[in-house]
Scaffold this active site. Structure first.
Site, PDB file in Angstrom:
ATOM      1  N   ASP A 230     -38.817  26.170  64.907  1.00 49.24           N
ATOM      2  CA  ASP A 230     -39.149  24.748  64.799  1.00 49.24           C
ATOM      3  C   ASP A 230     -40.471  24.461  65.526  1.00 49.24           C
ATOM      4  O   ASP A 230     -40.692  24.958  66.633  1.00 49.24           O
ATOM      5  CB  ASP A 230     -38.016  23.941  65.461  1.00 49.24           C
ATOM      6  CG  ASP A 230     -38.139  22.456  65.243  1.00 49.24           C
ATOM      7  OD1 ASP A 230     -38.084  22.037  64.082  1.00 49.24           O
ATOM      8  OD2 ASP A 230     -38.285  21.715  66.231  1.00 49.24           O
ATOM      9  N   GLU A 279     -37.278  45.749  67.856  1.00 53.80           N
ATOM     10  CA  GLU A 279     -36.268  46.620  68.480  1.00 53.80           C
ATOM     11  C   GLU A 279     -34.970  46.577  67.688  1.00 53.80           C
ATOM     12  O   GLU A 279     -34.286  47.568  67.518  1.00 53.80           O
ATOM     13  CB  GLU A 279     -35.894  46.089  69.875  1.00 53.80           C
ATOM     14  CG  GLU A 279     -36.706  46.563  71.013  1.00 53.80           C
ATOM     15  CD  GLU A 279     -36.205  45.836  72.274  1.00 53.80           C
ATOM     16  OE1 GLU A 279     -34.979  45.701  72.480  1.00 53.80           O
ATOM     17  OE2 GLU A 279     -37.085  45.371  73.026  1.00 53.80           O
TER      18      GLU A 279
HETATM   19  C1  NOJ Z   1     -39.033  19.811  62.567  1.00 54.57           C
HETATM   20  C2  NOJ Z   1     -37.627  19.634  62.087  1.00 54.57           C
HETATM   21  O1  NOJ Z   1     -37.535  20.146  60.788  1.00 54.57           O
HETATM   22  C3  NOJ Z   1     -37.342  18.153  62.168  1.00 54.57           C
HETATM   23  O2  NOJ Z   1     -36.137  17.826  61.541  1.00 54.57           O
HETATM   24  C4  NOJ Z   1     -37.358  17.737  63.607  1.00 54.57           C
HETATM   25  O3  NOJ Z   1     -37.210  16.339  63.686  1.00 54.57           O
HETATM   26  C5  NOJ Z   1     -38.668  18.117  64.291  1.00 54.57           C
HETATM   27  N1  NOJ Z   1     -39.102  19.439  63.953  1.00 54.57           N
HETATM   28  C6  NOJ Z   1     -38.534  18.052  65.794  1.00 54.57           C
HETATM   29  O4  NOJ Z   1     -37.716  19.089  66.251  1.00 54.57           O
END
Ligand code: NOJ
Length: 581
Positions: A230, A279
């Site tokens: 993310d 790994e």
């Molecule tokens: C991207 C994620 O896909 C989204 O749903 C989220 O709100 C933001 N990152 C923050 O984590």
């Protein structure tokens, strides 16, 4: 900047050596179709209206039969759910709303038994404000060493009443929140690029890196096959957290390098992570070869980056041979249903990935954008957060054609739950049921991500159309059952059967997703035609039927294609696959 994450430009990739070692069988992910499960909305096993891990486990045979290679699960970790689980309080625990660690273990094992890989979400840019570190950082007050693991700063202005810099939250409002210190006085500010409940980690602090390397090992030991990262472009901030100097932040995001996104230092983190993953990748896949074979012999584990960068070329930096394996192709997701635009983005994608030896990826929908059946139902230029139903029939026709085009391209493709049913966005959710934090902060994103998160229909009738026994956390629209898995199964021409057929062809013909090039063929304006070995794909993006040369046998089409005398009539907004083999 610490020595750990220098801002020096990342080294130029030397791909030849790395590419020579590509083992197409081991590297199952190079042409994998990866299905995104949004745990809240997939299947609810205990009738509390919220999807859960047991629900997902019970539906794994459906995913196997659909024909996907892997499943990516959005976060199911312990979380107060301020951002639907992208605010993690404990990275090694399952939130009770989704189940337990034992459920996660059972899910991973069952998936492997069925020949499905499991990719979990990793959220390293920020934690929840209920994470133990952050709670202690607040409770211990200024000077707490725990504050160094986040970005705490004194405010500007006479009494520290102004935020430390001019950054804005992606969800709207300032990217800083002022805390009340334990003695009750207004105190320092902390940085949160997203909601205030999502404080950003300070990746300069060695404990943060140590913790995430340990979290990686925790889930790898549980047997997961990869991680979706993310905000993969966000962890490193420019030294000194300089002002942006612009109030046009949302426009800059993804179009420019900012002091908080796409800083070169992130690449140092990924080089370290890659060593860990490698790994594990040499081990045999726990259950050995599945009956389907097809590159499942070894346990290649992968990273896929959610990285918003200004250009596809900068995205390619994330997938250099010693970094991550894949990065989402958001440029493709944002492309209109238009042959010229599509061709340009396809060419640029393939050209930018080739030098680093990474597979292209393709994606049309996910949990953050309006579903493509609704985007394509509306005029171009409205962006990816749309609250208009548009022309639903047109949207579905184009969505089916767009999917078939995507699945004919070389590389790996992502499918978001429910798109195989042709689901539209739910555009009329009443405001009182909406949960997207961006909606509540206003002025930032449009905040209409709830529309693509409505629980999916499994059956024609019944409580929440088979999602569970106890309703659903977001209301499903009337008539949702007609789009259900039950209603579409075995129905010739249904969207579900179209996906099943296309994925079956990909499985039977591994060459379809392999490689890194397409051979364009001459085609009328508004039509894309390309050859991939023995396959030819023709996509008519115009609103009119077109006549094109027939290319052998029609394998599959998103509409009714009529063939006579060596010519084929391809209806408006239709894609067709041919085989000359
Ligand atoms: C991207 C994620 O896909 C989204 O749903 C989220 O709100 C933001 N990152 C923050 O984590």
């Amino acid at each position: 900047m610490s020595q750990q994450h220098s801002t020096a430009p990342a080294p130029t990739p030397t791909t030849d050596a790395a590419l020579a070692t590509v083992d197409r069988r081991r590297d199952w992910w190079r042409d994998a179709v990866i299905y995104q499960v949004y745990p809240r909305s997939f299947a609810d096993s205990n009738g509390d209206g919220m999807g859960d891990l047991e629900g997902i486990r019970s539906r794994l045979p459906y995913l196997r039969d659909l024909g996907v290679d892997a499943v990516w699960l959005s976060p199911f970790y312990a979380s107060p759910q301020a951002d639907a689980g992208y605010d993690v309080a404990d990275y090694r625990a399952v939130d009770p709303m989704f189940g337990t660690l034992l459920d996660a273990d059972a899910l991973i094992r069952d998936a492997h038994e069925l020949g499905l890989r499991i990719i979990v979400d990793l959220v390293p840019n920020h934690s929840s404000d209920q994470h133990e570190w952050f709670k202690r950082a607040l409770a211990e007050g200024p000077g707490s060493p725990l504050r160094d693991r986040y970005h705490f700063r004194p405010g500007k202005g006479e009494n520290g009443e102004l935020p430390p810099n001019d950054w804005e939250s992606i969800f709207g409002g300032p990217a800083w929140t002022r805390v009340t210190e334990p003695d009750g006085t207004p105190g320092e500010w902390y940085l949160h690029l997203f909601a205030p409940e999502q404080p950003d980690f300070n990746w300069e602090h060695p404990a943060v890196g140590d913790e995430f390397r340990s979290i990686l090992r925790f889930w790898l030991d549980m047997g997961v096959d990869g991680f979706r990262i993310d905000v993969a472009h966000g962890m490193v901030k420019a030294e000194g957290l300089p002002d942006l100097g612009s109030h046009d932040e949302l426009r800059l995001l993804g179009n420019d390098v900012t002091p908080f996104f796409d800083q070169d230092g992130v690449h140092d983190i990924y080089r370290q992570w890659r060593l860990i993953l490698d790994e594990y990748s040499d081990a045999l896949w726990p259950e050995g070869p599945s009956e389907e074979g097809r590159g499942r012999e070894t346990g290649g584990r992968i990273f896929v980056a959610e990285a918003w960068t200004p250009t596809v070329e900068r995205t390619a930096n994330y997938v250099r041979p010693d970094e991550l394996h894949q990065a989402f192709n958001f440029q493709y997701l944002g492309t209109h249903w238009d042959a010229a635009e599509l061709r340009e983005v396809i060419d640029r994608t393939l050209e930018s990935m080739r030098p680093v030896g990474a597979p292209a990826t393709w994606v049309l929908s996910n949990h953050d954008v309006t579903r493509h059946a609704t985007r394509f139902a509306n005029p171009p230029g409205l962006g990816t957060q749309i609250r208009l139903a548009g022309d639903r029939e047109l949207g579905l026709r184009r969505a089916r054609a767009a999917t078939l085009l995507m699945l004919a391209l070389p590389g790996s493709a992502y499918v978001y739950q429910g798109e195989e049913l042709g689901l539209p966005d739910v555009v009329d959710l009443p405001d009182e049921v909406r949960q997207d934090p961006a909606y509540f902060r206003g002025a930032g994103q449009d905040g209409y991500r709830d529309g693509c998160r409505v629980p999916i229909p499994w059956t024609r009738e019944g409580s929440s159309y088979g999602f569970g026994d106890g309703g659903s956390w977001l209301p499903q629209p009337e008539g949702w059952g007609e789009l259900s898995v039950q209603a579409q199964t075995g129905v010739p021409g249904s969207t579900l059967e179209l996906y099943r057929a296309a994925l079956a062809v990909r499985r039977a013909h591994p060459d379809l997703g392999a490689g890194d090039a397409v051979e364009w063929l001459r085609a009328p304006e508004g039509v894309l035609a390309f050859r991939r070995g023995e396959f030819v794909c023709v996509a008519n993006t115009t609103g009119e039927p077109v006549t094109v040369p027939a290319h052998g046998r029609v394998l599959i089409a998103s509409g009714e294609v009529a063939v006579a005398d060596g010519e084929a009539r391809v209806p408006a907004d239709t894609t067709v696959w041919w085989t000359t083999g």
